[in-house]
Design an enzyme around this catalytic site. Structure first.
Site, PDB file in Angstrom:
ATOM      1  N   LYS A 124     -14.327  -7.595  -8.984  1.00 19.69           N
ATOM      2  CA  LYS A 124     -13.091  -8.145  -9.781  1.00 19.69           C
ATOM      3  C   LYS A 124     -12.267  -9.085  -9.171  1.00 19.69           C
ATOM      4  CE  LYS A 124      -9.915  -7.704 -13.644  1.00 19.69           C
ATOM      5  NZ  LYS A 124      -8.564  -6.960 -14.243  1.00 19.69           N
ATOM      6  N   ASP A 125     -11.962  -8.861  -8.095  1.00 23.50           N
ATOM      7  CA  ASP A 125     -11.422 -10.030  -6.818  1.00 23.50           C
ATOM      8  C   ASP A 125     -12.677 -10.781  -6.755  1.00 23.50           C
ATOM      9  OD1 ASP A 125      -8.544  -9.296  -6.882  1.00 23.50           O
ATOM     10  OD2 ASP A 125      -9.128  -8.203  -4.934  1.00 23.50           O
ATOM     11  N   HIS A 169       0.655  -0.948   0.058  1.00 26.83           N
ATOM     12  CA  HIS A 169      -0.464  -0.281  -0.198  1.00 26.83           C
ATOM     13  C   HIS A 169       0.370   1.639   0.018  1.00 26.83           C
ATOM     14  CE1 HIS A 169      -4.121  -1.785   1.034  1.00 26.83           C
ATOM     15  NE2 HIS A 169      -3.612  -2.582   0.210  1.00 26.83           N
ATOM     16  N   GLU A 226       5.593 -33.953  -1.777  1.00 27.09           N
ATOM     17  CA  GLU A 226       4.139 -33.040  -2.328  1.00 27.09           C
ATOM     18  C   GLU A 226       4.832 -32.788  -3.738  1.00 27.09           C
ATOM     19  OE1 GLU A 226       1.844 -34.663  -2.022  1.00 27.09           O
ATOM     20  OE2 GLU A 226       0.952 -33.075  -0.341  1.00 27.09           O
ATOM     21  N   SER A 231      -0.122  -1.121  -6.257  1.00 25.76           N
ATOM     22  CA  SER A 231       0.437  -2.407  -7.803  1.00 25.76           C
ATOM     23  C   SER A 231       1.495  -1.761  -8.806  1.00 25.76           C
ATOM     24  CB  SER A 231      -0.883  -2.528  -7.729  1.00 25.76           C
ATOM     25  OG  SER A 231      -1.825  -3.690  -6.721  1.00 25.76           O
TER      26      SER A 231
END
Lengths: 254, 418
Positions: free
Chosen positions: B241-242, B213, B285, B217
């Site tokens: 959108k998220d 922040h 894994e 971004s």
């Protein structure tokens, strides 16, 4: 960007294929419990249970299954009580401090044929008959493997020496297995009169063990289908909500 | 922080004393976000969601799990069979680990492609690498808990790596095990740490978000926002959108949980741990496979361990290896090619990690390992000197050079939605 996703999905779907590698021969069966809508065939499970009780149970335990679980096979409470009562389980200590045997009740798990692993090995020439509850999940392509193993006893190929106490099975990794052929066909006479070839026995015992490995399979898939419908609707709705909210940004661009 | 005026008197009263509403408003509404983020920017919120899913299901599982060598396997089976919908919680947790890694891998490759690690976001990137390391430790210890064959032998192989440390190696391994082999004390401490680590991760995630922040971004063009015409408020544009991204993610995740819950696991882990019987192939894994391949590619034990940790350590210094001032691969034609080669190299390493260490696989893993390090230590530093980047657009909102393209557009900022 799209390349990214394609390669990623290739990676994802190749992983199980890699894990499933092996040299033993597998017969692929179209099981009723395969696929997203697959369910168990209750009649087949009951027959498989009969095969387990009459053949497998003399050496193999079924540690994680309780008699009450047999309700999934379509037995009612009275039938389950009757089945359980045929088994003796150890209980105690009683008021005198002694362990004692009593008939099993639905809450009991299937008793093991041997008191401990050493006793099991001593009775089977050093080999330990593994617990069967999870067998289908504990082998790659478990169901096909189990069917192939049950039907895979053949004469050893030329030049292969089978040692004493071992048997040749084309579907067992390495070929040499300590378990003598368990099913020949006709040796278990089905209560429902179903044909009892070796292939029928193998199919039914596999279906039964697929159930013991994944007793939640039917409800899992049922909830899965409902979840998919919900989530797909949510996806479509959130897509249009997104389009709606972003409309003025997109318009400003045009 | 903005001078937010709330109408509701209760909200006003609370906010005056405890500015949580201002904070929420600041992070969601006032927080300017580049208007041109593509779907690859969804994976940050997806990673956060994955962490929450893992913590919630993990706490519920811990209520029925017994961390003891004699009961662990059985307690997991009890969860699967006798706990109401225990199978669902456990399959979500089990597959959630894989999906968490898928999401984080995409998130990391996005950062690599668009140069999100470059100034002023170096610490943001490094905190992300810390999260990745913690995730690997957590996932490894979690995989041990069901106490199946792969749990046991995976734990044995990986903890044994520390015996390669000079002089104190063996003592170190004994210390890690709490005994002279992987046994009950090991399982107990792994459970304790497996419960602790996700909260440490959550703490670092908060730092990761604080650092994010500070400058906001990065974006597909890799250029800074120059003014309000380049940005839109996070809410409602990126919240919806998220949310759409989360819907797609959950759909795919649910398909795995309900229809292929064991596809990403290993059948051997449904066999109870047996210290006397080694599985034919011990494989970790899938998300560890590339690192496992690097470990095995080096013929020396200590060298292999160093290479494996080095493969992650090199990510820490990445911001100083890639000195090119241009962030986005969009404007770096040669870097773009090497990025995709590097991506293929990582997939190849993953494949090789699953293969037995013999014949052609050994040679290939050595080549792939050398390429992995060469990408960071040679190619990126050299590229930042010799590569001529394509000209950058003036700003996010102004027309891209040559016109057209999705980013071109008028400067009008969209009106804010309440």
């Amino acid at each position: 960007m799209r390349r990214f996703l394609i390669t990623l999905s290739a990676l994802l779907f190749s992983a199980p294929a890699l894990a499933a590698g092996g040299d033993a021969k597998l017969t692929h069966i179209d099981w009723s419990f395969n696929g997203p809508f697959g369910t168990f065939d209750q009649a087949s499970l009951q027959r498989g249970f009969q095969v387990y009780s009459e053949v497998c149970a003399s050496c193999h335990s079924l540690e994680y299954i309780a008699f009450r679980n047999l309700a999934d096979l379509g037995y009612n409470e009275a039938e389950i009580k009757a089945i359980a009562a045929q088994y003796e389980v150890e209980d105690g200590p009683n008021d005198e401090g002694e362990m004692f045997m009593r008939p099993a009740i639905p809450a009991d798990r299937f008793p093991s044929p041997y008191p401990n692993e050493n006793a099991a090995r001593a009775a089977n020439g050093g080999a330990y008959p593994p617990d069967l509850s999870l067998m289908i999940k504990a082998r790659p392509n478990g169901a096909d493997y189990m069917y192939s193993l049950m039907t895979g006893y053949v004469d050893a190929p030329e030049g292969i020496e089978v040692p004493d106490g071992m048997y040749y099975n084309a579907s067992y990794p390495g070929g040499m297995i300590a378990m003598p052929q368990p099913l020949y066909g006709e040796d278990v006479e089905y209560a429902d009169g179903h044909a009892a070839e070796i292939a029928d026995h193998a199919k039914d015992i596999t279906a039964f063990l697929a159930w013991t490995a994944e007793p939640e399979l039917e409800s899992r898939k049922r909830i899965g289908v409902a979840s998919m419908i919900f989530l797909l609707l949510m996806t479509v709705m959130s897509y249009f909500a997104m389009r709606f909210i972003w409309a003025d940004v997109k318009k400003a661009k045009a | 922080m903005s001078q937010t005026q709330f109408k509701n008197p209760v909200v006003k009263w609370v906010d005056h004393r405890l500015p949580i509403f201002s904070m929420v408003n600041h992070t969601l509404h006032d927080y300017p976000t580049p208007r041109n983020l593509n779907y690859f920017w969804n994976f940050g919120s997806l990673a956060g969601l994955s962490l929450v899913i893992m913590i919630v299901t993990g706490i519920v599982l811990a209520m029925s799990y017994t961390p003891h060598v004699d009961y662990a396997f059985e307690s997991v089976e009890r969860i699967m069979r006798d706990v109401n919908h225990g199978w669902l919680i456990r399959y979500i947790h089990m597959n959630g680990a894989s999906f968490f890694f898928i999401v984080v891998f995409i998130h990391m490759f996005r950062g690599l492609y668009y140069g999100s690690y470059k100034a002023p976001r170096e610490l943001l990137w490094m905190l992300g690498v810390v999260i990745f390391l913690l995730m690997m430790a957590t996932a490894f210890m979690g995989y041990v808990l069901p106490w199946g064959q792969m749990s046991f032998w995976g734990a044995t192989v990986i903890t044994n790596l520390f015996s390669a440390v000079p002089f104190v190696g063996d003592s170190l391994v004994t210390f890690l095990w709490g005994g002279f082999s992987v046994d009950n004390p090991t399982l107990n401490r792994f459970f304790a740490l497996h419960y602790l680590m996700p909260f440490v991760i959550a703490g670092v995630v908060i730092l990761h978000i604080v650092a994010l922040h500070k400058f906001g971004s990065n974006n597909p063009l890799g250029i800074d926002m120059t003014g309000p015409q380049d940005s839109i408020p996070f809410h409602p544009y990126y919240t919806i959108k998220d949310f759409f991204g989360i819907s797609v993610f959950l759909t795919i995740f649910a398909a795995a949980v309900f229809f292929f819950p064991n596809a990403m696991g290993h059948p051997d882990n449904y066999i109870p741990a047996n210290a006397l019987q080694t599985p034919a192939h011990i494989v970790p894994e899938w998300y560890f496979l590339p690192f496992y391949a690097i470990l095995r590619a080096v013929p020396d034990k200590l060298g292999g361990v160093l290479a494996m940790f080095g493969a992650i350590a090199v990510l820490f210094i990445l911001p100083w290896l890639d000195r090119s001032p241009v962030r986005s691969a969009k404007f770096r034609p040669i870097f773009k090619i090497f990025f995709w080669v590097f991506f293929a190299d990582c997939l190849l390493l993953g494949y090789l990690g699953a293969m037995p260490a013999e014949g052609i696989y050994v040679i290939l893993s050595r080549i792939a390992t050398v390429w992995y390090f060469a990408h960071f230590l040679l190619i990126l530093p050299i590229l930042s000197v010799i590569e001529t980047p394509r000209p950058l657009p003036q700003s996010i909102s102004s027309p891209v050079l040559g016109g057209g393209g999705a980013m071109a557009g008028a400067a009008a900022a969209p009106k804010e939605k309440a």
